[in-house]
Design an enzyme around this catalytic site. Structure first.
Site, PDB file in Angstrom:
ATOM      1  CG  PHE A 101       0.393   4.495   3.558  1.00 52.83           C
ATOM      2  CD1 PHE A 101      -0.640   4.985   4.529  1.00 52.83           C
ATOM      3  CD2 PHE A 101       0.771   3.756   3.463  1.00 52.83           C
ATOM      4  CE1 PHE A 101      -1.432   4.057   5.224  1.00 52.83           C
ATOM      5  CE2 PHE A 101       0.128   2.090   3.685  1.00 52.83           C
ATOM      6  CZ  PHE A 101      -0.873   2.388   4.362  1.00 52.83           C
ATOM      7  CB  THR A 107      -1.058  -0.045   0.994  1.00 54.72           C
ATOM      8  OG1 THR A 107      -2.134  -1.111   1.647  1.00 54.72           O
ATOM      9  CG2 THR A 107      -2.203   1.421   1.288  1.00 54.72           C
TER      10      THR A 107
END
Length: 427
Positions: A305, A303
């Protein structure tokens, strides 16, 4: 108010200073200067010459001379106070220039004044991220909290129940930074945060890529055969869909706000027929048992960010940078091709292209007469490219893009996350 006019012959300062201890009225250790000035035009000419030339300390009739005399008196008062402190007494100046006391001027000791900054106070600079308050969406144990700790190792992480709250926490100075997910290698883009990037005026100042290792969590003593439901964030459910099927779990899958919140919900409500998809740290925090570990469908589950701040950082060229922009156009898809060509012509690599419907104008008619049924969506385009805004290539590319677009905004120019990562826990 009573005042005396300075005489033409001048006034001897030494004869005007009286030291008196008034223990019943003021602090005996605090000197007080009381002075009154009134300008007399009739004596101005005489006093002016006297004050400037007489070495005996005469006071002139002009305001400038009077202020100079007060400065001299102040220095003498400090000297007398020091002498009085050494002798155990205290001084109180009751009159200056022979005038009656009308105003108190407290003398602050020089040692108590703030000292100016020096170059040693500015270097070395504090570690990047030290003592920062960083907002993230979720509860303790969420992947966003881990990303905040990776981005700013010594920060104070502040949990927020919604993405919108994390944005507002930075705008309202409750937090210094926000760390929020924007895309996942399996689940794709987090569209909500792309919309919030445009709605708010925060700047992207960095990025961090976090490998995600999902676990299936339940209360101690609960077996997989007893489960009727699995809850987690929609992204986590999508990332583990195939694995849950392989485990033979015939369960209902429900979406909640975040992964760690699902673990907290099970623990607080003592749900023995429900499991959560969350991190191993969430299991430790909320007293859950790990039924299965690494249940993401792809081991290379990452992921991305972004770190947000109120002010942008200064772009540089001494390390790899990435720049994020958003733009809109009014003339169809041909303009999009021209925009992308501006980067291809300068050999600038694009790392992300995301389109979102235009909120203020979602539908556009094809014909100019505003008649008929031929319509299509208007889009905002988000683009990430590998170049710093300090790079001349990027500056020229955006200058060309601006010619073809009706709206262009730079969301941030920031260092790329170059830290290595491993696709699985065992590696």
């Amino acid at each position: 108010m009573q005042s005396l006019t300075p005489s033409s012959s001048g006034i001897n300062l030494k004869s005007l200073i009286r030291t008196k201890i008034q223990s019943n009225r003021v602090n005996p250790n605090r000197p007080v200067i009381r002075c009154v000035y009134r300008f007399d035009a009739a004596n101005a000419a005489v006093n002016t010459g006297t004050a400037n030339t007489n070495s005996a300390g005469h006071v002139g009739g002009s305001r400038a001379d009077w202020q100079s005399s007060c400065a001299i008196l102040a220095s003498k008062v400090v000297s007398q106070q020091q002498n009085a402190e050494k002798s155990g007494g205290a001084g109180n100046i009751t009159a200056v220039n022979g005038h009656k006391a009308t105003m108190d001027l407290d003398l602050v000791p020089i040692d108590n004044q703030p000292k100016p900054l020096t170059i040693t106070d500015l270097s070395p600079a504090p570690m990047h991220g030290a003592q920062l308050r960083v907002a993230y969406q979720g509860v303790p144990g969420a992947y966003s909290e881990a990303a905040a700790g990776k981005a700013y190792p010594k920060c104070e992480a502040i949990p927020c129940d919604q993405f919108e709250v994390a944005f507002q926490a930075v705008e309202l100075w409750i937090a210094d930074r926000a760390v929020l997910p924007v895309e996942n290698s399996l689940g794709g883009s987090i569209h909500r945060n792309y919309d919030l990037l445009l709605r708010h005026r925060l700047h992207i100042v960095g990025e961090v890529q976090l490998p995600v290792h999902h676990c299936l969590l339940a209360l101690p003593g609960v077996r997989k055969e007893y489960l009727n439901r699995v809850i987690s964030h929609p992204q986590a459910l999508a990332q583990c869909e195939l694995t849950l099927t392989k485990l033979g779990l015939n369960v209902t899958r429900e979406a909640v706000d975040d992964t760690a919140g699902a673990a907290e919900y099970i623990a607080s409500n003592n749900l023995r027929d429900t499991a959560a998809i969350a991190s191993a740290r969430a299991a430790d925090l909320y007293g859950l048992h790990i039924l299965a570990e690494g249940i993401q469908d792809d081991s290379s589950n990452v992921t991305r960010f972004v770190m947000l701040a109120r002010e942008p950082i200064i772009p540089r060229t001494d390390r790899p940078f990435k720049t994020s922009i958003v733009f809109a156009h009014d003339k169809g898809t041909s303009v999009l091709f021209k925009v992308l060509s501006a980067f291809a012509f300068r050999n600038i690599s694009l790392t992300k292209i995301e389109s979102r419907p235009h909120r203020n104008r979602p539908i556009r008619l094809v014909d100019d007469a505003n008649v008929g049924t031929a319509k299509h969506f208007e889009y905002m385009f988000y683009v990430d490219f590998e170049a710093s805004m300090a790079d001349v290539r990027a500056q020229n590319a955006l200058a060309e893009v601006q010619e073809f677009t009706s709206f262009l905004r730079v969301l941030g120019s920031y260092p790329m996350d170059m830290t290595p990562w491993c696709p699985s826990r065992e590696d």
